[in-house]
Write a protein that holds these residues in place. Structure first.
Motif, PDB file in Angstrom:
ATOM      1  N   UNK A 184       0.809  -1.233   0.000  1.00 48.79           N
ATOM      2  CA  UNK A 184       0.000   0.000   0.000  1.00 48.79           C
ATOM      3  C   UNK A 184       0.834   1.272   0.000  1.00 48.79           C
ATOM      4  N   UNK A 185       2.119   1.119   0.315  1.00 47.94           N
ATOM      5  CA  UNK A 185       2.973   2.308   0.367  1.00 47.94           C
ATOM      6  C   UNK A 185       3.220   2.905  -1.014  1.00 47.94           C
ATOM      7  N   UNK A 186       2.898   2.126  -2.055  1.00 49.68           N
ATOM      8  CA  UNK A 186       3.103   2.644  -3.412  1.00 49.68           C
ATOM      9  C   UNK A 186       2.099   3.736  -3.754  1.00 49.68           C
ATOM     10  N   UNK A 187       0.995   3.844  -2.957  1.00 48.09           N
ATOM     11  CA  UNK A 187      -0.079   4.771  -3.315  1.00 48.09           C
ATOM     12  C   UNK A 187       0.307   6.211  -3.015  1.00 48.09           C
ATOM     13  N   UNK A 247       5.297  -0.564  -6.966  1.00 44.92           N
ATOM     14  CA  UNK A 247       6.672  -0.216  -6.583  1.00 44.92           C
ATOM     15  C   UNK A 247       7.356  -1.392  -5.887  1.00 44.92           C
ATOM     16  N   UNK A 248       7.122  -2.569  -6.424  1.00 50.17           N
ATOM     17  CA  UNK A 248       7.563  -3.780  -5.726  1.00 50.17           C
ATOM     18  C   UNK A 248       8.230  -4.773  -6.684  1.00 50.17           C
ATOM     19  N   UNK A 249       9.318  -5.348  -6.235  1.00 51.35           N
ATOM     20  CA  UNK A 249       9.879  -6.524  -6.895  1.00 51.35           C
ATOM     21  C   UNK A 249       9.832  -7.656  -5.874  1.00 51.35           C
ATOM     22  N   UNK A 250       9.055  -8.680  -6.206  1.00 49.36           N
ATOM     23  CA  UNK A 250       8.891  -9.798  -5.284  1.00 49.36           C
ATOM     24  C   UNK A 250       9.862 -10.908  -5.690  1.00 49.36           C
ATOM     25  N   UNK A 267      11.285  -6.400  -2.465  1.00 50.52           N
ATOM     26  CA  UNK A 267      11.895  -5.080  -2.384  1.00 50.52           C
ATOM     27  C   UNK A 267      10.743  -4.097  -2.532  1.00 50.52           C
ATOM     28  N   UNK A 268      10.476  -3.334  -1.472  1.00 49.43           N
ATOM     29  CA  UNK A 268       9.305  -2.443  -1.500  1.00 49.43           C
ATOM     30  C   UNK A 268       9.683  -0.989  -1.294  1.00 49.43           C
ATOM     31  N   UNK A 320      10.359   6.218 -12.245  1.00 43.84           N
ATOM     32  CA  UNK A 320      10.634   7.278 -11.279  1.00 43.84           C
ATOM     33  C   UNK A 320       9.591   8.370 -11.261  1.00 43.84           C
ATOM     34  N   UNK A 321       9.477   9.057 -10.131  1.00 45.13           N
ATOM     35  CA  UNK A 321       8.543  10.186 -10.075  1.00 45.13           C
ATOM     36  C   UNK A 321       9.270  11.497 -10.309  1.00 45.13           C
ATOM     37  N   UNK A 322      10.565  11.527  -9.979  1.00 45.48           N
ATOM     38  CA  UNK A 322      11.352  12.741 -10.226  1.00 45.48           C
ATOM     39  C   UNK A 322      12.541  12.372 -11.097  1.00 45.48           C
ATOM     40  N   UNK A 323      12.278  11.666 -12.183  1.00 46.67           N
ATOM     41  CA  UNK A 323      13.359  11.232 -13.059  1.00 46.67           C
ATOM     42  C   UNK A 323      13.592   9.740 -12.969  1.00 46.67           C
ATOM     43  N   UNK A 324      13.863   9.155 -14.123  1.00 43.62           N
ATOM     44  CA  UNK A 324      14.029   7.707 -14.188  1.00 43.62           C
ATOM     45  C   UNK A 324      15.401   7.300 -13.670  1.00 43.62           C
TER      46      UNK A 324
END
Lengths: 620, 348
Positions: free
Chosen positions: A253-256, B94-97, B110-111, B133-137
């Protein structure tokens, strides 16, 4: 003997009808907005569920939860407080129309109403009408309509109401209502403020509802003035300003980090002249809506959509006799809509509706309606609706209705850059319902069977454009049959000073794609909700329950791809601390998700764990 | 009675024999999901992975969910592998499991420090994952033991595929929500980034058998301020010399033709346009006139192995289908179910 009993029966029926008619007249004299009365008058043969302000207070947390626990509507919600849309009788979200004081307020951009971008706690009552017959409010409400009403009353009174509720997850729901009436003037002012961190625990996981906080402010003001014995003027305005974050989903949920802002501003001026058998009502509405979507709440850039609408409506009714009347609605509407990706578009529409009402003494009544729209974007055929209610014997009623509906594509459907499809045609449906009921002073039961045949349904799905199978695009794709049953039970019973009441809705819905013969995803077959209330002296308590059946998440109805059924119950107790002619003070506690059971309405979006709120309701 | 007793003895004996066989000759199976295909689907409602045994006798759906009783959510973009593990990149989460690649038991995830992870590669025990990325890749440098991001290397917009060769990382930049036209070459030791310009929207990239870097550029569409399409840019198959980092050849597609997939098999290249797969030699300088196989579906992913083409006919609202075409006969020889929005095939 037989003759005598039949005679008695007719006497009862006659008295019954007369009492009913008198009540209606008394009410119509001092109530300014006749929304509820008109709705009932124009809905013969249709089921209307009335939700009063005390029920609204029971589910003050959100409009979504109010509908979920008290109506036959299935509400999809992306986590509590997130994006929310309704499916009425298995139809799509844009087939449920929300009507504010008689004006359809569904968004021009997506054709629907977001039930969490809205606060209903200030409304005096809400009516939910099943079926497609509300064609005087637009032709696209195939599933049904939800009517939000502000009620103004002449008469001598000054009333104040203050509701303060404090609950888990730093949730505060507060409202203040003031109303004033004299013989010629009525005023109502409402103000509400709600906020919540909404960071509830995700049961079964070591996680919380991250990024779910919201706060909103709602202000409403209504005034009515009698000008003469026959005429009155009224004005309603309402302003809403809300900020929500969109909560995350499992497993992380932290991705939100999304955020959404809603603004709406609604104004309605209403002039009414009623003399003898003629009534004229002229309405002018100006409505604006805006949303801002922030993909990242920490950044300044956002996507937006906004619209403004001007509606002029003239409503004339003429009573031929005490049993029959005719009413016409002429409406001109001009709507401007734009988003950051769609340049401002204007749609104009003129519509003419005609309603004929007939009461057949000692038997029943019926309505016949036709509507024709002249739309700047589409040529629209006639639509019609018929409804009839027959009371063959005392306490028993039989109702029938049927309608033809069209829904024009929304701006997003048509103009969304590189995805919208300007070749869309309006979706259409033909539907019918038959219902049977029993009603006495303590008990009402209504069972209705409906059938909706919809074609050219506008569906956004990948593959709608065969050239770009992976891209979600809209097309007139589906032919769908929705059929099912709706059952409503209301029961009240007093045993000495103990009083009990039960309200329950059950709906069984089969929505089938005619081509694939599969069920549509995200429509539960079974939906059951009910409230059991009890009161004794100064104490009252209620228990609400919802059973939401399993839904498929894919169009091929695979057992691996489902959201499981769930049960959730809420419990509340109120204590009446003070009650006299002018003052009433109630203290209440409500426990949501009493059994602390995990449940999800949509996959990977857990709903709240057990939570408590304390509320004070002070009327003075 | 006697017969059943005899059968029982025979059965027990046979079990013993088989067990002995196992002990003597065969390796312990590494897990249920060895010797088969893994097909990943992007989702929603959630990304899923299906397993299909090499002989196509068994298909198991949603194996990650079955083993771990949890879901991966959306959108499952890709998987990367090392000898033990599979790394599942889910961008919106935003996760690699990380799972054991043969048992699919979850080892961790990885979260943090990931922002829209798309593709990953593991080289010399270190993971490298592209992030929008949100502020650049950036490329997230991942310690695969601690499952922590230890470093971020800034790169241009919208990175996709990433491969490693001789201490260098090669990243294609399709452009994310926009359009980009570069390949980044990152020196792992110095973190120096060199950009090579190619045609618009480069995606698949790999080294061919001659050691050149081959890139598929899909080409883009040009819109005006009110989002009306006013033009096209051309797709191309470009070859880059990795020593000089220059484009040495370019086969350009016609206007409006946007190839979407490219794979190499043997010394041939296979690319797709719509449902059709085209075949050309990796040394060819012109495009073939006719398709090699028309898969007649929503071709959304393909892979080659054992002289077969594995083609995904993707369904975005229900289960997809995997069709296996024999390269020799061009006929479908096997079919299996695949997850919703299936996009990638891996041989495990």
């Amino acid at each position: 003997m037989v003759h005598f009993s039949r005679f008695l029966f007719f006497v009862f029926l006659f008295i019954g009808l007369n009492i009913y008619a008198q009540e209606a007249i008394i009410v119509s004299l001092d109530v300014v907005n006749l929304q509820t009365i008109k709705l009932n008058k124009h809905s013969k043969g249709y089921k209307i569920l009335a939700i009063n302000d005390s029920i609204i207070q029971h589910n003050s947390e959100s409009f979504s939860s109010l509908l979920r626990f008290n109506s036959p509507i299935y509400v999809k919600e992306y986590g509590a407080g997130g994006t929310s849309s309704a499916s009425f009788r298995g139809t799509s979200a844009s087939n449920t129309a929300v009507i504010w004081n008689g004006i359809n307020i569904n968004s021009i951009n997506n054709g629907q109403t977001g039930f969490n971008s809205f606060n209903v706690s200030l409304f005096d009552n809400i009516n939910i009408r099943s079926g497609g017959g509300s064609i005087e409010f637009g032709s696209g409400a195939i599933g049904g309509t939800i009517h939000l009403n502000d009620e103004l009353r002449f008469g001598k009174y000054v009333k104040n109401q203050l509701v303060v509720s404090i609950g888990s997850f730093e949730t505060y729901h507060n409202l203040y209502k003031f109303s004033f009436g004299s013989a010629t003037t009525a005023i109502k002012v409402g103000l509400s403020y709600n906020e919540s961190e909404n960071n509830y625990k995700w049961l079964g996981y070591n996680l919380k509802n991250e990024n779910g906080a919201y706060h909103n402010t709602d202000f409403s003001f209504s005034i009515a003035q009698k000008i003469s014995k026959f005429s009155k003027i009224s004005f309603n305005t309402s302003k809403y300003d809300g900020v929500r974050q969109f909560s995350g989903q499992l497993p992380n949920p932290f991705a939100a980090k999304e955020k959404y802002k809603d603004f709406s501003f609604r104004n309605l001026l209403n002039f009414n002249y009623q003399k003898n058998e003629r009534s004229h009502t002229l309405k002018f509405a100006y409505l604006t809506q805006e949303y801002q979507y922030f993909a990242d709440k920490n950044k300044a850039d956002f996507n937006f959509g906004k619209s403004k609408r001007f509606v002029l409506n003239y409503d004339f009714s003429y009573k031929f006799s005490s049993n029959s009347s005719i009413e016409t609605f002429s409406e001109v509407e001009s709507t401007f809509g734009e988003t950051d990706q769609i340049k401002e578009k204007n749609r104009k529409q003129f519509s003419q509706s005609l309603i004929y009402n007939q009461r057949i003494e000692n038997l029943g009544s019926f309505n016949a309606k036709v509507r024709k729209d002249f739309n700047s974007d589409y040529s629209m055929p006639f639509v019609f609706a018929l409804g009839a209610e027959i009371k063959p014997v005392r306490n028993i009623f039989v109702r029938f209705n049927g309608s033809k509906n069209y829904r024009v594509p929304s701006y997003n459907d048509l103009y969304w850059p590189s995805l919208g499809n300007e070749n869309l045609i309006p979706e259409s449906s033909l539907q019918g319902e038959i219902g049977l009921g029993y009603k006495n002073n303590n008990f009402t039961i209504d069972v209705g069977a409906f059938y909706i045949d919809a074609k050219d349904k506008i569906v956004w799905k990948p593959g709608a454009d065969p050239e770009r199978p992976e891209v979600w695009t809209p097309a007139n794709l589906d032919e769908v049959v929705n059929k099912g049953l709706e059952l409503v039970i209301n029961y009240k019973k007093n045993i000495h000073k103990h009083s009990f009441n039960l309200n329950a809705n059950y709906s069984y819905t089969i929505s089938k794609d005619k081509n694939t013969k599969q069920l549509l995803p995200y429509i539960p077959k079974h939906l059951l909700n009910g409230t059991l209330g009890y009161s004794y002296h100064k104490i009252s308590a209620f228990y609400q329950h919802l059973f939401n059946g399993e839904v498929y998440t894919t169009t091929d109805n695979l057992d691996d791809y489902t959201v499981p059924y769930f049960n959730v119950g809420n419990f509340g107790v109120n204590y009446n601390l003070l009650k006299n002619k002018v003052t009433q003070l109630d203290l209440g506690i409500k426990i949501n998700n009493l059994f602390n059971k995990p449940y999800q309405v949509l996959p990977n979006r857990p709903m709240p764990n057990r939570n408590i709120n304390f509320n004070i309701n002070y009327k003075f | 009675m006697k017969i059943s007793k005899f059968l029982l003895s025979a059965f027990i004996l046979s079990v013993l024999f088989v067990s002995c066989d196992n002990d003597d000759d065969m390796q312990e199976p590494k897990g249920d999901y060895e010797n088969g295909l893994l097909i990943s689907g992007e989702g929603g409602p959630s990304g899923f992975i299906y397993y299909v045994s090499d002989d196509f006798s068994t298909t198991e759906s949603q194996i990650y969910k079955k083993v771990n009783n949890s879901e991966l959510s959306v959108y499952l973009q890709s998987m990367a592998f090392d000898t033990e593990n599979a790394y599942i990149c889910v961008d919106n989460q935003n996760t690699i499991t990380v799972v054991d690649r043969y048992t699919f038991l979850k080892k961790g995830a990885i979260t943090t420090d990931l922002e829209g992870p798309r593709y990953m590669t593991v080289a010399d025990g270190i993971g490298y994952a592209t992030n929008w990325g949100t502020a650049g890749a950036y490329v997230a440098v991942i310690d695969v033991n601690s499952l922590m991001v230890t470093n971020k290397i800034s790169i241009g917009n919208g990175p996709e595929r990433i491969i490693e060769r001789n201490g260098k990382l090669y990243v294609s930049h399709q452009g994310g929500f926009g359009i980009n036209n570069v390949i980044s070459v990152i020196d792992i030791a110095t973190e120096a980034v060199t950009e090579i310009t190619v045609n618009d929207r480069p995606d698949e990239l790999f080294f061919d058998t001659t050691g050149n870097l081959v890139v598929l550029c899909e080409g883009g569409k040009i819109y005006d301020a009110s989002w009306v399409q006013i033009g096209e840019t051309k797709g191309a198959i470009s070859k880059i010399n990795p020593t000089t980092n220059t484009v040495i050849s370019e086969i350009v597609f016609a206007d409006g033709v946007h190839p979407t997939l490219l794979e190499s098999y043997g010394s041939d290249l296979y690319y797709s346009i719509g449902s059709k797969v085209y075949k050309m030699s990796q040394t060819a300088t012109t495009l073939p006139a006719n398709e090699f196989i028309d898969t007649e579906g929503n071709l959304y992913g393909m892979a080659f192995n054992n002289n077969n083409l594995y083609a995904i006919d993707a369904n975005f609202s229900g289960e997809s289908t995997l069709n296996v075409f024999s390269l020799a006969s061009k006929a479908i020889t096997n079919t299996s179910k695949a997850p919703i929005a299936a996009s990638k095939i891996y041989f495990n």
